[in-house]
Write a protein that holds these residues in place. Structure first.
Motif, PDB file in Angstrom:
ATOM      1  N   LYS A 198      19.493  29.841 -27.396  1.00 22.19           N
ATOM      2  CA  LYS A 198      20.304  29.390 -26.255  1.00 22.19           C
ATOM      3  C   LYS A 198      21.699  29.989 -26.311  1.00 22.19           C
ATOM      4  CE  LYS A 198      17.996  24.937 -25.448  1.00 22.19           C
ATOM      5  NZ  LYS A 198      18.091  23.464 -25.628  1.00 22.19           N
ATOM      6  N   GLY A 199      22.254  30.067 -27.522  1.00 21.58           N
ATOM      7  CA  GLY A 199      23.582  30.660 -27.670  1.00 21.58           C
ATOM      8  C   GLY A 199      23.608  32.114 -27.252  1.00 21.58           C
ATOM      9  N   VAL A 200      22.571  32.863 -27.617  1.00 23.20           N
ATOM     10  CA  VAL A 200      22.491  34.271 -27.216  1.00 23.20           C
ATOM     11  C   VAL A 200      22.351  34.377 -25.702  1.00 23.20           C
ATOM     12  CG1 VAL A 200      21.103  36.369 -27.371  1.00 23.20           C
ATOM     13  CG2 VAL A 200      21.535  35.000 -29.423  1.00 23.20           C
ATOM     14  N   ARG A 201      21.431  33.594 -25.153  1.00 23.88           N
ATOM     15  CA  ARG A 201      21.191  33.646 -23.705  1.00 23.88           C
ATOM     16  C   ARG A 201      22.448  33.306 -22.913  1.00 23.88           C
ATOM     17  NH1 ARG A 201      17.909  28.774 -21.351  1.00 23.88           N
ATOM     18  NH2 ARG A 201      19.902  27.859 -21.962  1.00 23.88           N
ATOM     19  N   ASP A 202      23.114  32.250 -23.315  1.00 23.54           N
ATOM     20  CA  ASP A 202      24.277  31.790 -22.552  1.00 23.54           C
ATOM     21  C   ASP A 202      25.509  32.647 -22.797  1.00 23.54           C
ATOM     22  OD1 ASP A 202      22.613  29.783 -21.688  1.00 23.54           O
ATOM     23  OD2 ASP A 202      23.392  28.271 -23.087  1.00 23.54           O
ATOM     24  N   GLY A 203      25.484  33.398 -23.904  1.00 24.05           N
ATOM     25  CA  GLY A 203      26.680  34.165 -24.241  1.00 24.05           C
ATOM     26  C   GLY A 203      26.679  35.581 -23.720  1.00 24.05           C
ATOM     27  N   MET A 204      25.571  36.027 -23.153  1.00 26.41           N
ATOM     28  CA  MET A 204      25.495  37.422 -22.728  1.00 26.41           C
ATOM     29  C   MET A 204      25.504  37.550 -21.209  1.00 26.41           C
ATOM     30  SD  MET A 204      21.503  38.417 -23.446  1.00 26.41           S
ATOM     31  CE  MET A 204      21.802  40.106 -22.952  1.00 26.41           C
ATOM     32  N   ASP A 205      25.831  38.703 -20.771  1.00 23.72           N
ATOM     33  CA  ASP A 205      25.804  39.024 -19.350  1.00 23.72           C
ATOM     34  C   ASP A 205      24.386  39.492 -19.006  1.00 23.72           C
ATOM     35  OD1 ASP A 205      26.086  39.900 -16.784  1.00 23.72           O
ATOM     36  OD2 ASP A 205      27.619  41.424 -17.228  1.00 23.72           O
ATOM     37  N   ARG A 206      23.727  38.709 -18.184  1.00 27.18           N
ATOM     38  CA  ARG A 206      22.330  39.014 -17.831  1.00 27.18           C
ATOM     39  C   ARG A 206      22.183  40.403 -17.239  1.00 27.18           C
ATOM     40  NH1 ARG A 206      18.733  35.526 -13.453  1.00 27.18           N
ATOM     41  NH2 ARG A 206      17.492  37.272 -12.687  1.00 27.18           N
ATOM     42  N   THR A 207      23.148  40.828 -16.463  1.00 31.61           N
ATOM     43  CA  THR A 207      23.034  42.127 -15.786  1.00 31.61           C
ATOM     44  C   THR A 207      23.285  43.294 -16.725  1.00 31.61           C
ATOM     45  OG1 THR A 207      25.365  42.025 -15.117  1.00 31.61           O
ATOM     46  CG2 THR A 207      23.741  41.099 -13.604  1.00 31.61           C
ATOM     47  N   ALA A 208      23.976  43.029 -17.853  1.00 33.05           N
ATOM     48  CA  ALA A 208      24.302  44.120 -18.771  1.00 33.05           C
ATOM     49  C   ALA A 208      23.056  44.622 -19.492  1.00 33.05           C
ATOM     50  CB  ALA A 208      25.349  43.658 -19.787  1.00 33.05           C
ATOM     51  N   ASP A 209      22.189  43.707 -19.910  1.00 34.18           N
ATOM     52  CA  ASP A 209      20.949  44.104 -20.590  1.00 34.18           C
ATOM     53  C   ASP A 209      19.872  43.091 -20.228  1.00 34.18           C
ATOM     54  OD1 ASP A 209      18.945  45.027 -22.222  1.00 34.18           O
ATOM     55  OD2 ASP A 209      20.292  45.508 -23.878  1.00 34.18           O
ATOM     56  N   PRO A 210      19.294  43.220 -19.037  1.00 34.59           N
ATOM     57  CA  PRO A 210      18.355  42.206 -18.548  1.00 34.59           C
ATOM     58  C   PRO A 210      17.126  42.029 -19.440  1.00 34.59           C
ATOM     59  CG  PRO A 210      18.325  44.162 -17.142  1.00 34.59           C
ATOM     60  CD  PRO A 210      19.500  44.297 -18.051  1.00 34.59           C
ATOM     61  N   GLN A 211      16.667  43.096 -20.109  1.00 33.16           N
ATOM     62  CA  GLN A 211      15.465  42.943 -20.929  1.00 33.16           C
ATOM     63  C   GLN A 211      15.739  42.104 -22.176  1.00 33.16           C
ATOM     64  OE1 GLN A 211      12.291  45.582 -21.300  1.00 33.16           O
ATOM     65  NE2 GLN A 211      13.173  47.177 -19.982  1.00 33.16           N
ATOM     66  N   VAL A 212      16.914  42.255 -22.770  1.00 32.52           N
ATOM     67  CA  VAL A 212      17.268  41.393 -23.910  1.00 32.52           C
ATOM     68  C   VAL A 212      17.310  39.938 -23.451  1.00 32.52           C
ATOM     69  CG1 VAL A 212      19.009  40.868 -25.657  1.00 32.52           C
ATOM     70  CG2 VAL A 212      18.569  43.236 -25.019  1.00 32.52           C
ATOM     71  N   TRP A 213      17.890  39.724 -22.287  1.00 31.65           N
ATOM     72  CA  TRP A 213      17.994  38.365 -21.741  1.00 31.65           C
ATOM     73  C   TRP A 213      16.597  37.785 -21.500  1.00 31.65           C
ATOM     74  CZ3 TRP A 213      17.038  35.715 -17.100  1.00 31.65           C
ATOM     75  CH2 TRP A 213      17.772  34.536 -16.908  1.00 31.65           C
TER      76      TRP A 213
END
Length: 754
Positions: A198-213
């Motif tokens: 959850k911390g990774v998901r909420d801390g990243m920009d979804r558009t920057a790397d959508p596959q990681v998200w």
């Protein structure tokens, strides 16, 4: 064994591949071998077929080599190293199978440091599918220090690490914690995994790397499903669905069909898990549709083993919905799904996949046996379980062997309930006892507790067919042992289910004793269960408990003065009938109608008039219309006995003897089915009831022959009561025998002998 493929796009000296090899070589618990040939990528040809081929070919190569995991990937144009970890998937885990994300597990800089090498090692361990519970424990002993090592690293950053690389590394730590939690059923580790992801998901920009998200959300959905299942926690399951929905916003069917299908399978697994804790069919229908949608992409040609596992999942969902519907169509569909899976799971090359699917196929066939397709189906099901046990060797796969023994016992128990058969019941008890010889309370607490619950059910059923109270007392002990693990706080639904089973055993035990302690404990157990089984959320479970509660209150009412308890029993049964409809649940409706008749009869015995007695007879006859002699002979005989009881009391309040004669006919009809050899205690109870009615007729008609018949009936009943340890009934029979003998002695020659 870890195989490392040469990274696609590596330089002529394969320096990146060599760096990966050096990062893993010599690590605890693994041996490393280099395959040299680069493994396939998504870059050429049709991307869906190319990716499927890479997964399919890689897994078969691993299995043929006896290896556990393949580390493969590519070197990108910016010299970053894209790492993927492919499991051999030698052992399916869980009732339904979920799939890991497909994509880059890690992206490392060209020259990665020791800290990132530690992450690579932990991720590689997490990619292994242990073949047995013992292997999972051994793997966990490697993963614990590996995870601790990367947790102790204050900063995963290294020269050349981009934010996307950092997020992948952090998400990988969550995946490792989740795998560790799954292997050893450690809820704290699963909570840790959930928090990390959850911390990774909420801390990243979804558009920057959508596959990681998207990959992070898929991993989160899998962890949350495990948490929701282990804790029986609906909130976690709903969060799992939300995580999968978020994943599919990126992995759409149009853009990433294979990725979408993997997530769709996982989403279906969560829907099935939600459905199992409830009663309806809507979530199951959605799960079935989702599995079928996934199977249209995860085809037999592209990924035969994954297709077979999804087919297996579909079969489980079909069987579950079949248990909630009438007819056999769903069970036939389930059996067909499992059989289709077995066609592509060779027993020699994939024995554990084959054995798991064989068990599920046997469960579907066993359901068909219960629904009236005969003993041939039962034999087919038992054969399936025993075939699986040939694979699950007790020494090599003790947990799986024990689990299959438990499944075999449950199947035998279900068939005994529907078709009878003392030998099968003995086999069920033996299977549960064998399972408990292997399952350890400390390391397999949940499975141990569930098997204790199943053993209690078998012992309780055995007690109905045998004399004494020893089996009932052992059943009570078995349920109470299970409740030490299945607590209200941690397993509320299992706790409530076990409370009901405990209540049933206590109620039966109380029925064989003169006191009321066990009956009062049964009432308390049922009332505890109602706290969990609410009418709004679990109406059918609630109705079942109300019915059982009413029966226990009825048994108490027969032993106490007044009518308060009888009124409570009537209220409980009528509450259950508000939920059980004759068309929707005919067998449950009929059973509850019969029990309502019992309570009304007892109420009528304590009150003046015959209104409640007439209502009791009406309730019994309604039950007999559903539970007919042809289809349900034992239940029908019980109802005939009960009709006789109500008619006897009714006849005692009338001047003529017509009702009493009807009662005698009802008892004798019941005895045509209730045989002394097959159901000795039930036979004795009906004989006792017949004796009471013949006694009354003898006095009314002044015929000593009726008294002689009555005396004979009581004496044969007493013999069984004594051997069965039914002290209460034996005491009543002795007193009645003494009174009839005195009456015959005093009136010799006064009455007609005819």
């Amino acid at each position: 064994m870890v195989h490392i493929a040469s990274l696609a796009g590596d330089d002529t000296s394969t320096s990146a591949t060599q760096q990966v090899l050096e990062a893993l070589d010599g690590r605890p618990g693994i041996s490393v071998a280099r395959t040299f040939a680069p493994h396939g990528t998504e870059e050429t040809g049709d991307p869906v077929d190319a990716l499927a081929a890479a997964l399919r070919i890689g897994r078969w190569a691993l299995r043929d080599a006896g290896a556990d995991v393949l580390v493969w990937g590519r070197v990108a144009d910016d010299d970053s190293i894209h790492i993927r970890v492919l499991s051999a998937s030698q052992a399916p885990r869980g009732t339904v199978r979920t799939f890991r994300s497909v994509g880059d597990n890690l992206i490392l800089p060209k020259k990665f440091n020791a800290e990132l090498a530690n992450v690579l090692y932990a991720v590689t361990l997490a990619g292994i599918d242990p073949a047995s519970a013992g292997a999972a424990q051994d793997l966990a002993t490697l993963m614990e220090p590996a995870l601790a090592e990367i947790e102790s690293q204050k900063d995963l950053g290294a020269e050349g690490m981009t934010p996307a690389m950092m997020f992948r590394a952090q998400a990988a730590c969550g995946v490792v914690a989740g795998a560790l939690g799954q292997f050893v059923r450690d809820l704290d580790r699963l909570d840790q995994a959930s928090d990390t992801l959850k911390g990774v998901r909420d801390g990243m920009d979804r558009t920057a790397d959508p596959q990681v998200w998207a990959m992070t959300n898929n991993a989160l959905g899998r962890v949350l499903r495990m948490i929701g299942a282990f804790r029986q926690q609906p909130e976690a399951l709903m969060d799992s669905l939300a995580a999968y929905a978020a994943t599919q916003e990126i992995y759409t069917r149009e853009d990433f069909p294979l990725h979408w299908a993997i997530v769709e399978n996982n989403r279906a697994a969560t829907l099935w898990t939600i459905a199992v804790r409830g009663e309806g069919t809507a979530d199951l229908e959605e799960a079935i549709a989702a599995y079928r949608g996934a199977l249209r992409v995860l085809t037999r040609e592209r990924l035969p083993v994954s297709w077979a596992m999804a087919q297996n999942n579909l079969g489980v969902a079909l069987r579950t919905i079949g248990e909630r519907e009438t007819g056999t169509a769903r069970f036939h569909e389930a059996a067909a799904a499992h059989q289709a899976a077995l066609e592509v799971l060779p027993r020699r090359r994939l024995p554990l996949h084959w054995a798991m699917t064989e068990v599920n196929f046997a469960r579907a066939i066993e359901e068909l046996a219960q629904r009236g397709e005969g003993r041939q189906r039962l034999d087919e099901a038992v054969h399936g379980f025993r075939q699986a046990l040939e694979v699950y060797d007790r020494e090599q796969f003790p947990f799986e062997w024990a689990h299959t023994q438990d499944a075999l016992g449950v199947a035998l128990l279900g068939v005994v309930r529907h078709l009878g058969g003392a030998m099968r019941l003995d086999e069920a008890v033996a299977a549960f006892r064998a399972s408990l010889e292997v399952l350890d309370r400390d390391t397999s607490a949940l499975d141990w507790a569930r098997t204790c619950l199943h053993l209690g059910d078998a012992l309780q059923l055995l007690a109905e067919r045998e004399e004494g109270t020893a089996h009932l007392e052992e059943a009570v002990s078995s349920y109470r042992a299970a409740l030490e693990i299945l607590t209200l706080r941690h397993r509320p639904l299992d706790w409530a289910k076990t409370q009901i089973s405990l209540g049933n055993a206590l109620a039966t035990l109380g029925g064989r004793e003169e006191g009321t302690r066990h009956l009062e404990e049964a009432v308390a157990a049922y009332r505890s269960a109602i706290e969990i089984y609410s009418r709004d959320e679990l109406p059918f479970h609630w109705a079942m408990v109300q019915n059982n509660l009413g029966t226990a209150l009825w048994n108490l009412a027969k032993r106490e003065e007044g009518t308060a308890l009888a009124h409570q029993a009537v209220t409980a049964h009528r509450a259950a009938l508000e939920v059980y409809g004759r068309e929707q649940m005919p067998l449950d409706w009929a059973a509850t109608k019969n029990n309502l008749g019992n309570a009304l009869r007892t109420l009528g015995e304590h009150e003046e008039g015959t209104e409640n007695l007439g209502a009791a007879v009406e309730a019994y006859r309604a039950a007999a219309d559903v539970r007919t002699r042809d289809r349900f002979p034992l239940a029908w005989a019980m109802i005939q006995n009960n009709i006789g009881n109500a008619l006897q009391t009714w006849g005692e309040r009338e001047d003529d003897t017509a009702r009493l004669e009807q009662a005698v006919n009802a008892y004798r009809t019941a005895l045509e089915v209730r045989s002394r050899d097959r159901l000795p205690l039930h036979w004795a109870l009906t004989q006792s009831n017949l004796g009471a009615t013949l006694w009354t007729l003898g006095e009314r008609q002044k015929r000593s022959s009726r008294l002689q018949e009555s005396l004979a009936a009581y004496k044969t009943a007493l013999d069984i009561f004594v051997r069965a340890g039914a002290d209460y009934h034996a005491g009543v029979a002795r007193r009645n025998i003494k009174r009839i003998e005195q009456m015959l002695s005093n009136r010799v020659g006064e009455w007609a002998s005819a």
